[in-house]
Design a protein around this motif. Structure first.
Motif, short mmCIF file in Angstrom:
data_model
loop_
_atom_site.label_atom_id
_atom_site.label_comp_id
_atom_site.label_asym_id
_atom_site.label_seq_id
_atom_site.Cartn_x
_atom_site.Cartn_y
_atom_site.Cartn_z
N UNK A 72 0.82 -1.20 0.00
CA UNK A 72 0.00 0.00 0.00
C UNK A 72 0.86 1.26 0.00
N UNK A 73 2.06 1.16 0.57
CA UNK A 73 2.90 2.34 0.81
C UNK A 73 3.95 2.54 -0.28
N UNK A 74 3.89 3.67 -0.97
CA UNK A 74 4.90 4.01 -1.96
C UNK A 74 6.25 4.27 -1.30
N UNK A 75 6.23 4.79 -0.07
CA UNK A 75 7.49 5.04 0.64
C UNK A 75 8.22 3.74 0.95
N UNK A 76 7.49 2.74 1.38
CA UNK A 76 8.08 1.42 1.61
C UNK A 76 8.60 0.83 0.30
N UNK A 77 7.81 0.95 -0.74
CA UNK A 77 8.18 0.36 -2.03
C UNK A 77 9.47 0.94 -2.59
N UNK A 78 9.71 2.22 -2.36
CA UNK A 78 10.95 2.81 -2.84
C UNK A 78 12.16 2.13 -2.21
N UNK A 79 12.05 1.75 -0.94
CA UNK A 79 13.12 1.00 -0.29
C UNK A 79 13.28 -0.37 -0.92
N UNK A 80 12.17 -1.01 -1.27
CA UNK A 80 12.23 -2.32 -1.91
C UNK A 80 12.89 -2.24 -3.28
N UNK A 81 12.55 -1.22 -4.04
CA UNK A 81 13.18 -1.04 -5.35
C UNK A 81 14.68 -0.82 -5.20
#
Length: 214
Positions: A72-81
């Motif tokens: 749900x979180x774009x902020x979290x996803x940036x870390x994953x990327x």
């Protein structure tokens, strides 16, 4: 009347957690994450991770897998990327912002769905599980890693005493393993086949829910 969920509030909370999440949880959750990834890989190569967060589980998937992650979180996803790129994780494909209760994938798309430490945080767990059931292939599994409260016995009483402390670190004893069993019982093709303890000392559980061919 339809229930309204504060998804925007959740996004704001995740944005605050994103910078420090790895430092807090990387070692504590590693055993469960490693076992969840290995269990999913045994089901087949096409894997969906629901609640991929900062990508802590991604390095544990074998290289022959094709992993899709949503959060749900774009902020979290940036870390994953960032992890995907920095660690050359070729097994990781699409990482997308998505609501677990409204998955943008076709029916029967994945051999396994992993749900690492997120099912108790989803506002509508059964709705999310319904969507996982839809996108899961027959013969596949939903693998849930989570803190699950005991349904009865001395462990339940200990957990109740520790509930205020547990809540402070973002977990709850209110979500019981029986809730997953009750959800699976709605479907003729779903079955909880294993609930196993993982580090630390069984505090967390790994749950395997199989979608049988009918």
């Amino acid at each position: 009347m339809a229930v309204q969920y504060d998804l925007e509030g959740q996004k704001r909370a995740y944005a605050k957690w994103a910078p420090i999440y790895d430092k807090v949880y990387v070692k504590l959750l590693a055993d469960a994450q490693r076992k969840a990834a290995a269990t999913a890989a045994r089901c087949g190569p096409n894997i969906l991770e629901v609640g991929v967060g900062t990508g802590l589980v991604l390095p544990y998937y074998p290289h022959h897998c094709r992993v899709t992650g949503i959060d749900l979180s774009a902020d979290m996803l940036r870390k994953a990327v960032d992890k995907k790129v920095a660690r050359h994780l070729g097994q990781v494909g699409l990482l997308a912002a998505m609501d677990a209760c409204n998955l943008g994938f076709a029916d029967h798309s994945f051999d396994a769905v992993t749900v690492p430490f997120v099912i108790t945080l989803v506002p509508d767990p059964e709705g999310a599980l319904d969507e996982m059931h839809r996108v899961l292939k027959p013969g596949g599994e939903i693998i849930v890693a989570s803190k699950l409260g005991a349904d009865d016995g001395p462990v339940m009483h200990i957990e109740q005493a520790l509930a205020p402390l547990v809540k402070k670190v973002g977990w709850s004893i209110a979500f019981k393993a029986s809730r997953l069993r009750n959800w699976a019982a709605k479907y003729d093709d779903m079955e909880v086949i294993e609930i196993s303890p993982v580090f630390p000392v069984g505090f967390f559980k790994l749950v395997r829910i199989r979608k049988n061919a009918v």
